[in-house]
Motif scaffolding. Structure first.
Motif, PDB file in Angstrom:
ATOM      1  N   ILE A  68       8.693  37.371 -33.727  1.00  0.00           N
ATOM      2  CA  ILE A  68       7.663  38.204 -33.086  1.00  0.00           C
ATOM      3  C   ILE A  68       6.261  37.791 -33.526  1.00  0.00           C
ATOM      4  CG2 ILE A  68       6.940  40.541 -32.526  1.00  0.00           C
ATOM      5  CD1 ILE A  68       9.470  41.607 -33.692  1.00  0.00           C
ATOM      6  N   TYR A  69       6.053  37.768 -34.842  1.00  0.00           N
ATOM      7  CA  TYR A  69       4.708  37.496 -35.342  1.00  0.00           C
ATOM      8  C   TYR A  69       4.790  36.754 -36.663  1.00  0.00           C
ATOM      9  CZ  TYR A  69       5.720  41.765 -38.056  1.00  0.00           C
ATOM     10  OH  TYR A  69       6.302  42.701 -38.873  1.00  0.00           O
ATOM     11  N   THR A  70       3.667  36.192 -37.053  1.00  0.00           N
ATOM     12  CA  THR A  70       3.536  35.616 -38.383  1.00  0.00           C
ATOM     13  C   THR A  70       2.469  36.394 -39.136  1.00  0.00           C
ATOM     14  OG1 THR A  70       1.880  33.990 -37.687  1.00  0.00           O
ATOM     15  CG2 THR A  70       4.189  33.311 -37.599  1.00  0.00           C
ATOM     16  N   LEU A  71       2.555  36.340 -40.446  1.00  0.00           N
ATOM     17  CA  LEU A  71       1.563  37.011 -41.271  1.00  0.00           C
ATOM     18  C   LEU A  71       1.224  36.132 -42.452  1.00  0.00           C
ATOM     19  CD1 LEU A  71       3.345  39.552 -43.541  1.00  0.00           C
ATOM     20  CD2 LEU A  71       4.583  38.587 -41.620  1.00  0.00           C
ATOM     21  N   PRO A  72       0.044  36.288 -42.995  1.00  0.00           N
ATOM     22  CA  PRO A  72      -0.314  35.471 -44.154  1.00  0.00           C
ATOM     23  C   PRO A  72       0.469  35.883 -45.382  1.00  0.00           C
ATOM     24  CG  PRO A  72      -2.006  37.114 -43.741  1.00  0.00           C
ATOM     25  CD  PRO A  72      -1.039  37.204 -42.591  1.00  0.00           C
ATOM     26  N   CYS A  73       0.904  34.920 -46.154  1.00  0.00           N
ATOM     27  CA  CYS A  73       1.414  35.217 -47.487  1.00  0.00           C
ATOM     28  C   CYS A  73       0.198  35.149 -48.404  1.00  0.00           C
ATOM     29  CB  CYS A  73       2.482  34.200 -47.904  1.00  0.00           C
ATOM     30  SG  CYS A  73       3.250  34.608 -49.483  1.00  0.00           S
ATOM     31  N   THR A  74      -0.477  36.273 -48.533  1.00  0.00           N
ATOM     32  CA  THR A  74      -1.793  36.327 -49.170  1.00  0.00           C
ATOM     33  C   THR A  74      -1.720  35.824 -50.605  1.00  0.00           C
ATOM     34  OG1 THR A  74      -2.305  38.227 -47.763  1.00  0.00           O
ATOM     35  CG2 THR A  74      -3.771  37.816 -49.632  1.00  0.00           C
ATOM     36  N   GLN A  75      -2.580  34.855 -50.899  1.00  0.00           N
ATOM     37  CA  GLN A  75      -2.593  34.228 -52.211  1.00  0.00           C
ATOM     38  C   GLN A  75      -3.486  34.998 -53.189  1.00  0.00           C
ATOM     39  OE1 GLN A  75      -0.567  31.180 -52.585  1.00  0.00           O
ATOM     40  NE2 GLN A  75       0.119  32.233 -50.725  1.00  0.00           N
ATOM     41  N   THR A  76      -3.417  34.620 -54.454  1.00  0.00           N
ATOM     42  CA  THR A  76      -4.039  35.397 -55.523  1.00  0.00           C
ATOM     43  C   THR A  76      -5.531  35.625 -55.311  1.00  0.00           C
ATOM     44  OG1 THR A  76      -2.404  34.571 -57.106  1.00  0.00           O
ATOM     45  CG2 THR A  76      -4.434  35.498 -58.010  1.00  0.00           C
ATOM     46  N   ASP A  77      -6.277  34.599 -54.872  1.00  0.00           N
ATOM     47  CA  ASP A  77      -7.724  34.777 -54.719  1.00  0.00           C
ATOM     48  C   ASP A  77      -8.042  35.787 -53.619  1.00  0.00           C
ATOM     49  OD1 ASP A  77      -6.787  33.092 -52.731  1.00  0.00           O
ATOM     50  OD2 ASP A  77      -8.527  31.764 -52.764  1.00  0.00           O
ATOM     51  N   ALA A  78      -7.254  35.784 -52.533  1.00  0.00           N
ATOM     52  CA  ALA A  78      -7.474  36.746 -51.458  1.00  0.00           C
ATOM     53  C   ALA A  78      -7.018  38.146 -51.874  1.00  0.00           C
ATOM     54  CB  ALA A  78      -6.755  36.298 -50.195  1.00  0.00           C
ATOM     55  N   VAL A  79      -5.986  38.234 -52.695  1.00  0.00           N
ATOM     56  CA  VAL A  79      -5.566  39.533 -53.241  1.00  0.00           C
ATOM     57  C   VAL A  79      -6.699  40.125 -54.069  1.00  0.00           C
ATOM     58  CG1 VAL A  79      -3.965  40.691 -54.815  1.00  0.00           C
ATOM     59  CG2 VAL A  79      -3.103  38.947 -53.234  1.00  0.00           C
ATOM     60  N   GLU A  80      -7.292  39.302 -54.921  1.00  0.00           N
ATOM     61  CA  GLU A  80      -8.390  39.779 -55.762  1.00  0.00           C
ATOM     62  C   GLU A  80      -9.592  40.212 -54.919  1.00  0.00           C
ATOM     63  OE1 GLU A  80      -8.663  40.336 -59.054  1.00  0.00           O
ATOM     64  OE2 GLU A  80      -6.523  39.913 -59.247  1.00  0.00           O
ATOM     65  N   GLU A  81      -9.812  39.534 -53.806  1.00  0.00           N
ATOM     66  CA  GLU A  81     -10.904  39.925 -52.905  1.00  0.00           C
ATOM     67  C   GLU A  81     -10.668  41.341 -52.368  1.00  0.00           C
ATOM     68  OE1 GLU A  81     -12.736  38.544 -48.569  1.00  0.00           O
ATOM     69  OE2 GLU A  81     -11.420  37.192 -49.673  1.00  0.00           O
ATOM     70  N   ALA A  82      -9.431  41.632 -51.994  1.00  0.00           N
ATOM     71  CA  ALA A  82      -9.106  42.970 -51.498  1.00  0.00           C
ATOM     72  C   ALA A  82      -9.255  44.011 -52.606  1.00  0.00           C
ATOM     73  CB  ALA A  82      -7.693  42.976 -50.939  1.00  0.00           C
ATOM     74  N   ILE A  83      -8.840  43.658 -53.821  1.00  0.00           N
ATOM     75  CA  ILE A  83      -8.961  44.593 -54.943  1.00  0.00           C
ATOM     76  C   ILE A  83     -10.434  44.876 -55.235  1.00  0.00           C
ATOM     77  CG2 ILE A  83      -8.522  44.923 -57.407  1.00  0.00           C
ATOM     78  CD1 ILE A  83      -6.003  43.173 -57.043  1.00  0.00           C
ATOM     79  N   ARG A  84     -11.260  43.839 -55.178  1.00  0.00           N
ATOM     80  CA  ARG A  84     -12.699  44.040 -55.420  1.00  0.00           C
ATOM     81  C   ARG A  84     -13.314  44.941 -54.354  1.00  0.00           C
ATOM     82  NH1 ARG A  84     -12.345  38.555 -56.950  1.00  0.00           N
ATOM     83  NH2 ARG A  84     -13.058  37.869 -54.885  1.00  0.00           N
ATOM     84  N   ALA A  85     -12.838  44.820 -53.109  1.00  0.00           N
ATOM     85  CA  ALA A  85     -13.335  45.703 -52.051  1.00  0.00           C
ATOM     86  C   ALA A  85     -12.998  47.152 -52.369  1.00  0.00           C
ATOM     87  CB  ALA A  85     -12.738  45.290 -50.700  1.00  0.00           C
ATOM     88  N   ALA A  86     -11.782  47.385 -52.849  1.00  0.00           N
ATOM     89  CA  ALA A  86     -11.372  48.741 -53.216  1.00  0.00           C
ATOM     90  C   ALA A  86     -12.152  49.249 -54.418  1.00  0.00           C
ATOM     91  CB  ALA A  86      -9.875  48.766 -53.511  1.00  0.00           C
ATOM     92  N   LYS A  87     -12.385  48.355 -55.372  1.00  0.00           N
ATOM     93  CA  LYS A  87     -13.120  48.754 -56.583  1.00  0.00           C
ATOM     94  C   LYS A  87     -14.574  49.096 -56.253  1.00  0.00           C
ATOM     95  CE  LYS A  87     -13.696  47.576 -61.451  1.00  0.00           C
ATOM     96  NZ  LYS A  87     -13.013  48.824 -61.857  1.00  0.00           N
TER      97      LYS A  87
END
Length: 516
Positions: A68-87
Motif C-alpha cells: 500500500i505505502y512506504t514510510l521512512p525508517c527514521t534515522q537517529t538525526d531525524a529522531v533527534e530533530e523531532a525530539i527537539r521540536a517537542a522540547k
C-alpha cells in the motif's frame, strides 16, 4: 480539507471516505505512496529519508497482500530533530491553562467524530480488521480525547496540617517530553490512549506508531493541524523499533516513555533506559490470558451469555488484542457440553472474511502458522480450523487464518505457554476451584482474566486470587477510562487511565508552608 502539504496524495487520502474510494485510490497508484513524518506541525520527509532503499519500509494490505505505502525508517538525526521540536514546544504548552488544553482536545475529538468513517476505513484496510471492528476502535479514540479534555478540569489535590506547625500540599507539574510508542493491533485507539493524556497534562511528545500500521497515525497529524495544536506539541515519526524506536527512547532529552507492545521490546526499553533513573516508564506488555468457565455459568438461564463472552474474548479482532482470553479452562462436569456448544457458536458467528478479518502481516501469519503446525505434530485435537498453508511475499492473496479451537494440548506445550496473538484458543478441563486458580496463574504473564460464574462469593474469592491487572466477571473488554489499566508479572509495569495517567505524565512535589 486538510491543510496543503508538499505531498500531493494527502488531499486524495482525505477524500477516501468509502471502501470503494480507498480501494480505487490504492489501485490507481502504480507504486506505493510515501508517508511523511509530522514534525513541528508540518508534514515533511526526514532529510535522510531518500538516502537508501533500506531506510524505507513497505507496508502491505493484510486482506490482499498487496503493498500500500512506504514510510521512512527514521534515522537517529531525524529522531533527534523531532525530539527537539517537542522540547522547544514544552515551555509554552506546559504553561497553557487547563481550559485551553481542554478546548483543543475537545476539538480533536470533534474532528475525529466528523471523520469517523474515513479513519475506520483506513484502519480496516491497514490492519486487516473488519470495518465494524474498526468503527468501534475509532469511537474509542474519540472517547480518549473527550474524556481527558474534561478530566483535567476537575483535578483534586491533597493538603494536610502538621500539628499546627506547617501546611503541606501536593503540587503536580508536567513531566516533560515523552516518547509514545503504540502497537499494530489497535493502532488508532492505543496511540490516542497515550497522546490524549500526555497533551492534557501539559506534556509534549514524539509518537511512533507500528511500522506495520501507520496510516491512521499519518492522518492524525492533519487532525492536530486543524484542531489548532501548536507546532511541536505532538510529533509523529515513522520507522521500526530497532532503529527509530531505540533512538527515541534512549535519548536523554526524553523524560518519559509510554509503550504498549511485546514483552521482549519492553525488556529492551528498560535496558536502554536503565541508567536514566528519572525517566518515567509505563510499559503495557503481553498477555496469555485465562478464561475460567465454572459449571454454574452453563445453567440454561446464563448459558448463552457464557458462550458469547468466551467467544468474544477469544476471537474479536482475530484474537489480536492483548486482553484476549486464549486459554479457556472449563469445569470438568460441563467440559464436553461447553466444547460442543462453543465450537458451534464460533463456527456460526466468527466467519472468515465476514466477521473475522485477516491477521496483520505476513510475518505474523507465519508465526501463528508455526504454532498450528506444532499443534498438528503434538496431535492436539482441532475442533475448528487447521494449519494454514505457507505463503510468500509475492503471493498477493492475504493473510487469512480461520478461528481455531484446540483441545488435548499439553500443559507444557508452547501453544499453551506463548502469546500466539491470533485466532487460536485452547480448552482444558479442571476439577476444582483451587485447580482453576492454579492453572490460570501458571503463566509468566498477568495482564487480564475472564471469570464466568453466577456465584457471587466465587466472583470475589477467585477474582481476588487471579494474578491479573484486569479481571472481567461475566463480561469482557468493558472499560471506564478512569480505571487503572496495566498488568502484573511480565505483562508490564505502571498503570494508565484517569489519575493513573496523571501519575505517568506529571511530577509530584510536596510543599511545606509554615503555619505561623
Amino acid at each position: 480539507m486538510l491543510p496543503s502539504t508538499s505531498d500531493s496524495h494527502l488531499d486524495e487520502l482525505w477524500s477516501c471516505d468509502t471502501l470503494d474510494k480507498a480501494s480505487s485510490f490504492i489501485t490507481s497508484h502504480s507504486s506505493p505512496f510515501l508517508l511523511h513524518n509530522f514534525v513541528g506541525g508540518m508534514y515533511s520527509a526526514p532529510h535522510n529519508s531518500s538516502a537508501s532503499p533500506s531506510q524505507h519500509i513497505t507496508s502491505f494490505e493484510p486482506k490482499t497482500g498487496r503493498p500500500i505505502y512506504t514510510l521512512p525508517c527514521t534515522q537517529t538525526d531525524a529522531v533527534e530533530e523531532a525530539i527537539r521540536a517537542a522540547k522547544s514546544a514544552f515551555p509554552s504548552w506546559s504553561k497553557t491553562t487547563r481550559a485551553e488544553r481542554s478546548a483543543i482536545l475537545r476539538r480533536v475529538s470533534e474532528l475525529l467524530q466528523e471523520n469517523r468513517e474515513l479513519f475506520a476505513i483506513w484502519e480496516s484496510i491497514d490492519q486487516g480488521k473488519t470495518l465494524e471492528r474498526a468503527r468501534i476502535e475509532v469511537d474509542r479514540a474519540i472517547s480518549n480525547f473527550s474524556y481527558f479534555s474534561t478530566f483535567i478540569l476537575h483535578e483534586q489535590t491533597a493538603a494536610r496540617m502538621v500539628d499546627g506547625v506547617a501546611l503541606t500540599y501536593e503540587h503536580r507539574s508536567p513531566a516533560g517530553v515523552f516518547a509514545l510508542i503504540s502497537p499494530w493491533n489497535m493502532p488508532l485507539y492505543l496511540l490516542t490512549w497515550k497522546i490524549a493524556p500526555c497533551l492534557a497534562f501539559g506534556c509534549t511528545a514524539v509518537a511512533k506508531p507500528s511500522e506495520i500500521t501507520s496510516m491512521t497515525a499519518f492522518l492524525l497529524g492533519g487532525i492536530f493541524q486543524r484542531a489548532g495544536v501548536p507546532p511541536g506539541v505532538i510529533n509523529i515519526i515513522f520507522g521500526d523499533g530497532a532503529t527509530t524506536g531505540a533512538a527515541l527512547v534512549a535519548s536523554p532529552l526524553i523524560n518519559g516513555v509510554s509503550f504498549t507492545g511485546g514483552t521482549q521490546t519492553g525488556i529492551a526499553i528498560r535496558r536502554l533506559t536503565a541508567h536514566q533513573i528519572g525517566k518515567h516508564l509505563s510499559l503495557e506488555l503481553g498477555g496469555k490470558n485465562p478464561t475460567l468457565v465454572f459449571a454454574d455459568s452453563m445453567e440454561p438461564s446464563v448459558r448463552d451469555r457464557t458462550i458469547r463472552v468466551a467467544a468474544m474474548a477469544a476471537f474479536e479482532n482475530q484474537g489480536e488484542i492483548c486482553l484476549c482470553g486464549s486459554r479457556i479452562y472449563v469445569e470438568k462436569s460441563v467440559y464436553s457440553d461447553f466444547v460442543r456448544e462453543f465450537t458451534a457458536y464460533v463456527k456460526q458467528k466468527y466467519v472468515l472474511r465476514e466477521t473475522v478479518g485477516a491477521v496483520a502481516s505476513l510475518q505474523h501469519y507465519d508465526k501463528i502458522r508455526k504454532y498450528l503446525e506444532l499443534a498438528v505434530e503434538q496431535k492436539a485435537t482441532f475442533h475448528l480450523g487447521s494449519a494454514p498453508p505457507a505463503l510468500s511475499e509475492n503471493e498477493a492473496q492475504g493473510y487469512w487464518i480461520e478461528p481455531t479451537i484446540l483441545t488435548e494440548v499439553a500443559k507444557d506445550s508452547a501453544i499453551q505457554i506463548d502469546e500466539i496473538f491470533g485466532p487460536v484458543v485452547t480448552i482444558t478441563p479442571f476439577d476444582s476451584e483451587q485447580e482453576a486458580v492454579q492453572l490460570a496463574n501458571d503463566s509468566e504473564y498477568g495482564l487480564a482474566a475472564i471469570l464466568l460464574t453466577t456465584d457471587g462469593a466465587r466472583m470475589r474469592r477467585v477474582g481476588e486470587q487471579l494474578e491479573a491487572g484486569l479481571v472481567w466477571v461475566n463480561c469482557w473488554l468493558v472499560r471506564e477510562l478512569g480505571t487503572p489499566f496495566g498488568g502484573m508479572k511480565n505483562s508490564g509495569t505502571g498503570r494508565e487511565g484517569g489519575e493513573h495517567s496523571r501519575d505517568v505524565f506529571t511530577v509530584l512535589r510536596t510543599l511545606h508552608l509554615p503555619a505561623y
